[in-house]
Design an enzyme around this catalytic site. Structure first.
Site, PDB file in Angstrom:
ATOM      1  N   LYS A   1      -7.536   5.840   1.027  1.00  0.00           N
ATOM      2  CA  LYS A   1      -8.398   5.025   0.159  1.00  0.00           C
ATOM      3  C   LYS A   1      -9.125   5.908  -0.848  1.00  0.00           C
ATOM      4  O   LYS A   1      -9.211   5.604  -2.037  1.00  0.00           O
ATOM      5  CB  LYS A   1      -9.461   4.294   0.993  1.00  0.00           C
ATOM      6  CG  LYS A   1      -8.939   3.195   1.887  1.00  0.00           C
ATOM      7  CD  LYS A   1     -10.108   2.486   2.569  1.00  0.00           C
ATOM      8  CE  LYS A   1      -9.641   1.561   3.668  1.00  0.00           C
ATOM      9  NZ  LYS A   1     -10.719   0.956   4.443  1.00  0.00           N
TER      10      LYS A   1
ATOM     11  N   GLY B   1     -12.351  -5.648  12.615  1.00  0.00           N
ATOM     12  CA  GLY B   1     -11.527  -6.433  11.697  1.00  0.00           C
ATOM     13  C   GLY B   1     -10.302  -7.039  12.382  1.00  0.00           C
ATOM     14  O   GLY B   1     -10.002  -8.216  12.242  1.00  0.00           O
ATOM     15  N   ARG B   2      -9.595  -6.223  13.158  1.00  0.00           N
ATOM     16  CA  ARG B   2      -8.356  -6.698  13.783  1.00  0.00           C
ATOM     17  C   ARG B   2      -8.613  -7.551  15.020  1.00  0.00           C
ATOM     18  O   ARG B   2      -7.675  -7.999  15.674  1.00  0.00           O
ATOM     19  CB  ARG B   2      -7.450  -5.507  14.099  1.00  0.00           C
ATOM     20  CG  ARG B   2      -8.102  -4.424  14.942  1.00  0.00           C
ATOM     21  CD  ARG B   2      -7.303  -3.118  14.890  1.00  0.00           C
ATOM     22  NE  ARG B   2      -7.956  -2.032  15.607  1.00  0.00           N
ATOM     23  CZ  ARG B   2      -8.837  -1.205  15.067  1.00  0.00           C
ATOM     24  NH1 ARG B   2      -9.216  -1.353  13.815  1.00  0.00           N
ATOM     25  NH2 ARG B   2      -9.359  -0.220  15.786  1.00  0.00           N
TER      26      ARG B   2
ATOM     27  N   LYS C   1     -14.905  -8.082   5.887  1.00  0.00           N
ATOM     28  CA  LYS C   1     -16.020  -7.657   6.741  1.00  0.00           C
ATOM     29  C   LYS C   1     -17.022  -6.842   5.921  1.00  0.00           C
ATOM     30  O   LYS C   1     -18.209  -7.093   5.946  1.00  0.00           O
ATOM     31  CB  LYS C   1     -15.461  -6.834   7.909  1.00  0.00           C
ATOM     32  CG  LYS C   1     -16.503  -6.337   8.868  1.00  0.00           C
ATOM     33  CD  LYS C   1     -15.871  -5.683  10.087  1.00  0.00           C
ATOM     34  CE  LYS C   1     -16.947  -4.992  10.918  1.00  0.00           C
ATOM     35  NZ  LYS C   1     -16.436  -4.363  12.121  1.00  0.00           N
TER      36      LYS C   1
ATOM     37  N   GLU D   1      -3.404   0.016  14.749  1.00  0.00           N
ATOM     38  CA  GLU D   1      -4.676   0.509  14.209  1.00  0.00           C
ATOM     39  C   GLU D   1      -5.626   0.822  15.369  1.00  0.00           C
ATOM     40  O   GLU D   1      -6.510   1.658  15.248  1.00  0.00           O
ATOM     41  CB  GLU D   1      -5.301  -0.524  13.247  1.00  0.00           C
ATOM     42  CG  GLU D   1      -6.268   0.111  12.260  1.00  0.00           C
ATOM     43  CD  GLU D   1      -6.777  -0.840  11.185  1.00  0.00           C
ATOM     44  OE1 GLU D   1      -7.636  -1.685  11.491  1.00  0.00           O
ATOM     45  OE2 GLU D   1      -6.331  -0.738  10.028  1.00  0.00           O
TER      46      GLU D   1
ATOM     47  N   GLU E   1      -8.745  -3.777  -2.515  1.00  0.00           N
ATOM     48  CA  GLU E   1      -7.718  -4.800  -2.744  1.00  0.00           C
ATOM     49  C   GLU E   1      -8.361  -6.189  -2.811  1.00  0.00           C
ATOM     50  O   GLU E   1      -8.087  -6.983  -3.716  1.00  0.00           O
ATOM     51  CB  GLU E   1      -6.682  -4.800  -1.599  1.00  0.00           C
ATOM     52  CG  GLU E   1      -5.798  -3.575  -1.546  1.00  0.00           C
ATOM     53  CD  GLU E   1      -6.368  -2.470  -0.671  1.00  0.00           C
ATOM     54  OE1 GLU E   1      -7.625  -2.399  -0.510  1.00  0.00           O
ATOM     55  OE2 GLU E   1      -5.578  -1.656  -0.172  1.00  0.00           O
TER      56      GLU E   1
ATOM     57  N   HIS F   1      21.075 -11.247  15.640  1.00  0.00           N
ATOM     58  CA  HIS F   1      22.167 -11.015  14.693  1.00  0.00           C
ATOM     59  C   HIS F   1      21.843  -9.887  13.729  1.00  0.00           C
ATOM     60  O   HIS F   1      22.457  -9.763  12.683  1.00  0.00           O
ATOM     61  CB  HIS F   1      22.480 -12.313  13.945  1.00  0.00           C
ATOM     62  CG  HIS F   1      22.952 -13.376  14.885  1.00  0.00           C
ATOM     63  ND1 HIS F   1      24.275 -13.529  15.239  1.00  0.00           N
ATOM     64  CD2 HIS F   1      22.260 -14.299  15.610  1.00  0.00           C
ATOM     65  CE1 HIS F   1      24.381 -14.522  16.112  1.00  0.00           C
ATOM     66  NE2 HIS F   1      23.172 -15.003  16.358  1.00  0.00           N
TER      67      HIS F   1
HETATM   68  O1  F6P Z   1      -8.402  -0.270   5.920  1.00  0.00           O
HETATM   69  C1  F6P Z   1      -8.376  -0.799   7.179  1.00  0.00           C
HETATM   70  C2  F6P Z   1      -9.382  -1.900   7.337  1.00  0.00           C
HETATM   71  O2  F6P Z   1     -10.652  -1.356   7.420  1.00  0.00           O
HETATM   72  C3  F6P Z   1      -9.071  -2.760   8.542  1.00  0.00           C
HETATM   73  O3  F6P Z   1      -9.552  -2.236   9.716  1.00  0.00           O
HETATM   74  C4  F6P Z   1      -9.677  -4.045   8.140  1.00  0.00           C
HETATM   75  O4  F6P Z   1      -9.201  -5.109   8.919  1.00  0.00           O
HETATM   76  C5  F6P Z   1      -9.259  -4.117   6.693  1.00  0.00           C
HETATM   77  O5  F6P Z   1      -9.363  -2.790   6.236  1.00  0.00           O
HETATM   78  C6  F6P Z   1     -10.060  -5.036   5.827  1.00  0.00           C
HETATM   79  O6  F6P Z   1     -11.411  -4.700   5.819  1.00  0.00           O
HETATM   80  P1  F6P Z   1     -12.499  -5.707   5.262  1.00  0.00           P
HETATM   81  O7  F6P Z   1     -12.475  -6.927   6.121  1.00  0.00           O
HETATM   82  O8  F6P Z   1     -13.802  -4.971   5.359  1.00  0.00           O
HETATM   83  O9  F6P Z   1     -12.144  -6.043   3.840  1.00  0.00           O
END
Ligand code: F6P
Length: 540
Positions: A506, A269-270, A208, A355, A214, A386
């Site tokens: 972060k 995002g979620r 987003k 979240e 990452e 199990h």
């Molecule tokens: O760190 C949490 C978050 O902001 C989530 O809410 C989001 O889904 C994820 O990181 C990834 O964010 P992006 O789509 O901006 O890379």
């Protein structure tokens, strides 16, 4: 800081009084007193059947929960969300994932602009691209057909796509492979591309913000991996597309905006798996199936908007969650799909639920003096039986369970499906009714062993049935949980759409990264953090 006054509301206090009256009541008694409750406490709507009769509730409990919802203006707030009001207060944003699945003729305004045409324009662009990749028209730089799709993203830009791919694998072409790289741990990337040929591989960089550490790290590595073999910057245009709200950063990365699929800041995002973030899903299942998925989401939106509260699945699910979380002190909810394809569904729900509702500050900036979001977890049945079901049956904690099952299997094999379904039905029955000491004794069990073999029961569960796992049903299930999360957030008075709690980690990680390798930097953290950094340095 002041605390919120939720628990002082008349409707809340009535629930507290009612809880004291009902808390020791056994589900056996509730069923004896109301033998038809297994028919009464059910909803059969939009192709889902939800049985919530095995909950520690009476009609009065529900009435009191609905009063609470009324007092907190759930219906008005739901309508405000659908209308596009800026209900995500701390980020001053509308919350309009429901617009992503609105029909073409709908009109939804954000800052005076109808967003529906843009949504459909992006869907058309996605469909066009997906078809071209699926039919081999979109080729790699050296003219080879694209066989491998790798989505690089994390959180909402990964969990929805991977869950949907796994859930709908039955509908995917088996001559293509789909991979999802999220972790910044290099192993995730290395193992995903292990036997792949860059000439046949397309990366979808999903973010987003297009700034997530990452994702950007993995994207750079993907770029290097591609260029190592293809040796020409021009290859990037054929092997990389982006899904983002951030055109500037996408361009900076070197991806042509013609290969960018847009979404908007009013999609959390979620809550984004049905936006362009679902591009990998659309390539996997095809645009027609993706439309079915959207239709499933939309049907649940309409159900949430129009069904009376006592027949409204997300409202019931949300209020029952509040009932256990805040009155019985339940800490967790187990989501237990009896469907192997849904094996990533609990992981997906963890971000959606935790979240969203893992907050202790209300929209008015006050501390909640009550519990908010429960911990969601789960595994597919029958595997969980199990491993951890022992604790659910005989442990000291109350764990409401959501069982999800299907009348038909996508892979019918002998009597596997009957065995699977007998198990899910049996688990709900065993949890609710247990086995009394008298019953255990009557089986000839020696006295000393009776307590061990007794099942106290009275453990609540919901069972959700659908006919079979289709894209449409998946959309309904996801939207069910989305709106249940919303319902809970309204009761707790929190902003279910921000996520400030992820920021500090972060920032601190960014500070520590150079300190790990720049041995000259003087460390000024606490003694534990300093020591951990030194420990790592020694291994360099
Ligand atoms: O760190 C949490 C978050 O902001 C989530 O809410 C989001 O889904 C994820 O990181 C990834 O964010 P992006 O789509 O901006 O890379």
């Amino acid at each position: 800081m002041e605390t919120n006054n939720l628990t002082k509301l008349t409707s809340w206090q009535k629930l507290e009084t009612h809880y004291k009256q009902i808390k020791d009541k056994h589900l056996r008694d509730l069923f004896n007193e109301q033998p038809e409750r297994g028919l009464k406490f059910t909803v059969n709507s939009i192709g889902l059947f939800m049985d919530y009769s095995k909950h520690r509730i009476t009609g009065e409990t529900l009435d009191l929960l609905f009063n609470l919802a009324d007092e907190l203006e759930l219906v008005e707030k739901r309508d405000a969300m659908f209308r596009g009001d800026k209900i995500n207060k701390t980020e001053n944003r509308a919350v309009l994932h429901t617009a992503l699945r609105a029909p073409k003729d709908a009109k939804i305004l954000v800052d005076g602009k109808d967003v529906v045409p843009e949504v459909h324009a992006v869907l058309n662009k996605m469909a066009n691209f997906s078809n071209r990749v699926r039919n081999g028209e979109w080729k790699g730089y050296t003219g080879k057909r694209i066989k491998n799709i790798i989505n690089i993203g994390i959180g909402g830009s990964d969990l929805g796509p991977v869950m949907a791919y796994e859930a709908l694998k039955y509908y995917t072409p088996r001559d293509m492979t789909f991979h999802f790289v999220s972790n910044v741990d290099g192993t995730d990337f290395a193992e995903s591309v292990y036997s792949l040929d860059p000439e046949e591989t397309l990366f979808i960089i999903s973010s987003k913000t297009f700034t997530t550490l990452e994702t950007m790290t993995n994207a750079q590595t993907a770029r290097e991996w591609t260029l190592k073999k293809l040796k020409d910057e021009k290859a990037i245009a054929k092997h990389f597309v982006a899904v983002s709200t951030n055109e500037k950063e996408v361009t900076k990365f070197g991806i042509d905006t013609a290969n960018m699929f847009e979404f908007w800041d009013w999609v959390g995002g979620r809550y984004s798996m049905d936006s362009a973030i679902g591009l990998s899903t659309m390539i996997a299942i095809g645009p027609e199936n993706f439309n079915e998925l959207l239709s499933g989401f939309h049907q649940m939106d309409e159900h949430f908007k129009t069904a009376p509260l006592e027949q409204n699945m997300p409202v019931l699910m949300g209020l029952l969650s509040v009932w256990y979380n805040n009155f019985f002190g339940a800490q967790t909810v187990a989501v237990l799909p009896y469907e192997q394809y849904l094996h990533r569904f609990p992981a997906y729900l963890q971000q959606l639920t935790m979240e969203s509702n893992g907050k202790h500050i209300t929209l008015d900036g006050m501390i909640t003096e009550y519990q908010t979001g429960p911990i969601f977890w789960g595994e597919p049945g029958t595997n969980g039986q199990h491993s951890f079901y022992q604790l659910i049956h005989q442990g000291t904690k109350i764990i409401p369970c959501d069982f999800i099952a299907f009348r038909q299997s996508l892979n019918p094999l002998g009597n596997h499906h009957d065995i699977l379904i007998a198990n899910v039905i049996a688990q709900g029955e065993a949890l609710a009714f247990g086995k009394t000491p008298e019953e255990v004794k009557a089986e000839g069990t020696p006295d000393w062993l009776v307590p061990h073999r007794t099942f106290e029961g009275n453990r609540p569960s919901t069972t959700i049935f659908a006919d079979k796992l289709t894209p449409e049903v998946l959309g309904k299930l996801v939207a069910l949980y989305e709106h249940s999360v919303f319902t809970q957030g309204i009761i707790w008075g929190i902003d279910s759409f921000d996520q400030w709690g992820v920021e500090l980690g972060k920032v601190l990680a960014k500070r520590i990264i150079p300190q790990l390798t720049d041995l000259k930097t003087k460390l000024d953290h606490d003694s534990s953090t300093n020591n951990l950094i030194k420990h790592y340095r020694k291994g360099l």
